[in-house]
Each structure stands twice: as C-alpha cells, then as structure tokens.
Scaffold this motif. Structure first.
Motif, PDB file in Angstrom:
ATOM      1  N   UNK A  42       0.837  -1.196   0.000  1.00 42.63           N
ATOM      2  CA  UNK A  42       0.000   0.000   0.000  1.00 42.63           C
ATOM      3  C   UNK A  42       0.874   1.250   0.000  1.00 42.63           C
ATOM      4  N   UNK A  43       0.402   2.289  -0.683  1.00 40.67           N
ATOM      5  CA  UNK A  43       1.167   3.523  -0.761  1.00 40.67           C
ATOM      6  C   UNK A  43       0.205   4.699  -0.877  1.00 40.67           C
ATOM      7  N   UNK A  44       0.744   5.906  -0.654  1.00 40.10           N
ATOM      8  CA  UNK A  44      -0.014   7.133  -0.824  1.00 40.10           C
ATOM      9  C   UNK A  44       0.907   8.209  -1.370  1.00 40.10           C
ATOM     10  N   UNK A  45       0.327   9.264  -1.913  1.00 39.64           N
ATOM     11  CA  UNK A  45       1.103  10.354  -2.502  1.00 39.64           C
ATOM     12  C   UNK A  45       1.091  11.532  -1.540  1.00 39.64           C
ATOM     13  N   UNK A  46       2.275  11.906  -1.042  1.00 43.04           N
ATOM     14  CA  UNK A  46       2.407  13.006  -0.090  1.00 43.04           C
ATOM     15  C   UNK A  46       3.511  13.943  -0.558  1.00 43.04           C
ATOM     16  N   UNK A  47       3.151  15.181  -0.840  1.00 33.36           N
ATOM     17  CA  UNK A  47       4.139  16.141  -1.286  1.00 33.36           C
ATOM     18  C   UNK A  47       4.824  15.755  -2.576  1.00 33.36           C
ATOM     19  N   UNK A  48       4.112  15.057  -3.456  1.00 36.18           N
ATOM     20  CA  UNK A  48       4.689  14.640  -4.730  1.00 36.18           C
ATOM     21  C   UNK A  48       5.554  13.405  -4.652  1.00 36.18           C
ATOM     22  N   UNK A  49       5.651  12.807  -3.457  1.00 39.61           N
ATOM     23  CA  UNK A  49       6.447  11.590  -3.283  1.00 39.61           C
ATOM     24  C   UNK A  49       5.538  10.416  -2.961  1.00 39.61           C
ATOM     25  N   UNK A 132       3.834   7.896  13.118  1.00 37.11           N
ATOM     26  CA  UNK A 132       3.356   8.899  14.084  1.00 37.11           C
ATOM     27  C   UNK A 132       3.397  10.313  13.509  1.00 37.11           C
ATOM     28  N   UNK A 133       4.514  10.680  12.872  1.00 38.73           N
ATOM     29  CA  UNK A 133       4.648  12.042  12.351  1.00 38.73           C
ATOM     30  C   UNK A 133       3.615  12.329  11.276  1.00 38.73           C
ATOM     31  N   UNK A 134       3.395  11.366  10.384  1.00 38.70           N
ATOM     32  CA  UNK A 134       2.399  11.558   9.331  1.00 38.70           C
ATOM     33  C   UNK A 134       0.996  11.668   9.917  1.00 38.70           C
ATOM     34  N   UNK A 135       0.648  10.770  10.863  1.00 39.99           N
ATOM     35  CA  UNK A 135      -0.699  10.727  11.412  1.00 39.99           C
ATOM     36  C   UNK A 135      -1.006  11.911  12.325  1.00 39.99           C
ATOM     37  N   UNK A 136       0.008  12.399  13.034  1.00 38.04           N
ATOM     38  CA  UNK A 136      -0.221  13.470  14.007  1.00 38.04           C
ATOM     39  C   UNK A 136       0.011  14.871  13.451  1.00 38.04           C
ATOM     40  N   UNK A 137       0.884  15.001  12.456  1.00 37.13           N
ATOM     41  CA  UNK A 137       1.287  16.333  12.003  1.00 37.13           C
ATOM     42  C   UNK A 137       1.037  16.544  10.509  1.00 37.13           C
ATOM     43  N   UNK A 138       1.701  15.744   9.676  1.00 33.33           N
ATOM     44  CA  UNK A 138       1.677  15.996   8.244  1.00 33.33           C
ATOM     45  C   UNK A 138       0.280  15.871   7.639  1.00 33.33           C
ATOM     46  N   UNK A 139      -0.345  14.719   7.818  1.00 29.40           N
ATOM     47  CA  UNK A 139      -1.634  14.494   7.156  1.00 29.40           C
ATOM     48  C   UNK A 139      -2.757  15.363   7.712  1.00 29.40           C
ATOM     49  N   UNK A 140      -2.847  15.568   9.041  1.00 27.39           N
ATOM     50  CA  UNK A 140      -3.861  16.520   9.520  1.00 27.39           C
ATOM     51  C   UNK A 140      -3.682  17.918   8.940  1.00 27.39           C
TER      52      UNK A 140
END
Length: 207
Positions: A42-49, A132-140
C-alpha cells in the motif's frame, strides 16, 4: 548507481512505474502520473512523493475496521464510509486515511478510486508506531488546508484502549482545533458531525 538514478529521473516525466516510482520528477509526482501505479504494498502520494505505508499491528487494524463498521451502520444519506481510500487533496497529495466519510452525491461509488477533497466530511487516522509524524502532524495539516471539516486521530492508551482526539476545522485559519473542552474521547464517543453516532470505544477492542 548515480547514472542509474539520473536515467530514472529522466524517464520519470511520464507515468510512475514499478521501476521508477522512487525517483520523482523535480516538482514531484502528480496524481495523474501515479493513479495507475501497481505496487506489491500500500502507498499514498504526499508532497509529490510516493510514500509506502508500513506494516500495521493487529490493534490498529481492529480499531480501524470496527470504527468503519460502527460508522457504516450509523451513516445517513448522502454519506458513504470507506477504508484506506485515496483522497485527492491537490495534484501532488493523495493520502489514504484509515477511514473516510464522504458525500457520495454525484460520484460513481462502483468505480471510484479517489475521493475529491471537497466531498470528504471526516478523515480518521489510527496512529501507528511507524507513522506517528504523518498521522499526528503531516496528514492533519494537509486535510485542514484542503478544507476537510472533521478529523479524528485515534491513539492507543497505556491500557491498550482507543482514545479519539476529535478536531473541527477553523476555516479562517485553515487549521484544526479540538472539538470539545475535554479534547479526548475515552470510554464513549458521541458526536453529531458528520452525522449522529455513539461508539463504545472500549468495545472496539474488547469482545
């Protein structure tokens, strides 16, 4: 090795493939370039990456699935509920929240691969040790910037029980603020948005 990477970069102006996905163009991948990409994980696109989603624990998957079932049972028209469905926030951001509630009007849910951000009413992330960083900071932050009105972050307490941090969107500031004075739902979650639902949080992990 450097020459190989440069070759991949040159080729990456086209669609992402299993051979070049880890070498994004200078401006990053767009959703149109990655939407047909097939990888064995599984993957997702975040900031073009293209970001690979790490393996999750049984607790994470149980809480995700039980929240999905509870929300699906309580949903009202015109809402639908899905798990790990891409949301297109913009051309270079298509995350996959653990659970998403969206307005299905005007969408073909039989063929839907990516939900437009403006249709999303609630995004839920169940925090994993490896994200943790994605779920708590980046994605929100991305969800708020895209105007998604409701966000839940689910944490695991020291007792192994789910705790739901409920947030509402401050539209003027484009950031999330705690939805209640208590800030965290522990034993029971009772909300009115995006539709009324009560959830026994302890019951999500205890038979």
């Amino acid at each position: 090795m450097v020459a190989e990477a440069q070759e991949h970069l040159t080729e990456s102006t086209g669609p992402a493939t299993p051979d070049n996905w880890m070498y994004p163009p200078e401006d990053g991948w767009t959703y149109d370039q990655v939407r047909e990409l097939v990888l064995p994980y599984a993957w997702e696109l975040l900031g073009g990456k293209i970001v690979v989603r790490g393996a999750t624990k049984w607790w994470h998957d149980l809480v995700r699935d039980e929240l999905y079932y509870r929300l699906r049972s309580a949903r009202r028209e015109p809402f639908a509920v899905n798990t790990e469905r891409w949301i297109k926030l913009d051309e270079r951001n298509a995350p996959r929240p653990d659970v998403v509630v969206f307005d299905k009007r005007g969408l073909d849910v039989q063929t839907l691969d990516c939900i437009p951000a403006e249709k999303v009413a609630l995004a839920i992330e169940v925090v994993s040790p490896g994200s943790r960083s994605e779920d708590r900071i980046l994605k929100p932050g991305l969800y708020a910037a895209a105007g998604i009105e409701n966000f839940w972050r689910v944490e695991r307490s020291e007792e192994g029980l789910p705790e739901v941090h409920e947030f509402w969107l401050d539209e003027e500031a484009a950031v999330y603020v705690p939805a209640t004075a208590r800030k965290v739902h522990t034993a029971k979650l009772a909300v009115d948005e995006p539709f009324p639902v009560e959830i026994d949080l302890r019951g999500l992990v205890e038979a």
